[in-house]
Design an enzyme around this catalytic site. Structure first.
Site, PDB file in Angstrom:
ATOM      1  CG  ASP A 164      -1.801   1.378   1.509  1.00  0.00           C
ATOM      2  OD1 ASP A 164      -2.661   1.613   0.481  1.00  0.00           O
ATOM      3  OD2 ASP A 164      -1.567   1.743   2.465  1.00  0.00           O
TER       4      ASP A 164
ATOM      5  CG  ASP B 233      -2.425   7.330  -0.307  1.00  0.00           C
ATOM      6  OD1 ASP B 233      -1.430   8.509  -0.329  1.00  0.00           O
ATOM      7  OD2 ASP B 233      -3.036   7.236  -1.046  1.00  0.00           O
TER       8      ASP B 233
END
Length: 263
Positions: free
Chosen positions: A13, A15
């Protein structure tokens, strides 16, 4: 003891995991360098559909990690691919940014509000009342409704801002309908990731900061789940969650440190 020697591909991931806004999070670059030196493969897997793969590649490169669009898989791209697989020349009413619209167009999808086959809700930072009004009317009329991802909030350097999941709730309140969701933790984006990186489940791990998307993705895919507490999830949330990660670290820097200890 952390033993991840069997992992040869990390799904990451971005953010809240690798960076927040325009700042790398502690230890992120260190982890990426260490993983690459160990021969591990990397795929950046983000639910943020407001930007293109080219944007994310340029952003990572600017931050010190050379990346190409092929290193990125967004929920927006996975959604466009899914619709294309169902109906290659589908007509789509898109609630999304111009970058997402451009990405949909590269798949040959026709963007229109005139008799669309699908309404697609993305993370639209250019959202207007007119867009919402049009989408809700089409959804009420029974047009097939898809959302790129379920994230409720998007982390920024100044706090959280409403994401696609918050707009899903708004539209549900108006129309009574929920969308088919493509992004993490759903099978469509998992299948897209496995097609890009065809490793065995034992060889793959998902690293992220959210229990209900990143760690649920790991669980649904049958791969190792590594939670970092650098974004949305905090330590106190773990006791309340039905989703249990395999490993929990403060950030990618701590993960890199633990990995070095087992070398």
């Amino acid at each position: 003891m952390t033993n991840l020697s069997h992992i040869t591909c990390f799904l990451l991931d971005m953010d809240g995991t690798v960076y927040l806004g325009d700042k790398l999070l502690p230890g992120a670059l260190e982890f990426l360098q260490q993983a690459k030196q160990a021969g591990s493969d990397l795929l950046f897997l983000t639910n943020n559909s407001s930007r293109s793969t080219a944007y994310y590649a340029e952003k990572l490169t600017r931050m010190g990690w050379p990346a190409s669009p092929q290193d990125i898989l967004t929920s927006g791209m996975a959604t466009a691919a899914y619709i294309h697989s169902l109906q290659p020349k589908a007509r789509v009413y898109l609630v999304g940014t111009q970058e997402l619209a451009d990405e949909f167009s590269t798949w040959g999808l026709i963007l229109t509000s005139d008799a669309p086959d699908f309404v697609v809700l993305g993370f639209d930072t250019t959202l207007t009342y007119h867009k919402l009004q049009t989408a809700c009317q089409l959804i009420t009329d029974g047009v097939c409704y898809i959302a790129t991802h379920p994230d409720i909030n998007c982390p920024t350097e100044t706090g959280y801002i409403p994401d696609c999941g918050a707009m899903i709730a708004l539209i549900q309140a108006s129309t009574g309908r929920l969308p088919k969701v493509i992004g993490k933790p759903n099978k469509e984006i998992i299948e897209a990731a496995f097609s890009r990186k065809p490793y065995s489940t034992r060889q793959m791990a998902m690293i992220g900061d959210r229990l209900y998307t990143d760690m649920a993705t790991a669980k649904n895919a049958g791969i190792t789940g590594i939670l970092v507490l650098s974004g949305e999830t905090k330590q106190e949330h773990l006791a309340e969650s039905p989703i249990e990660p395999d490993y929990v670290f403060d950030n990618l820097g701590e993960l890199a440190y633990r990995l070095r200890q087992t070398e």
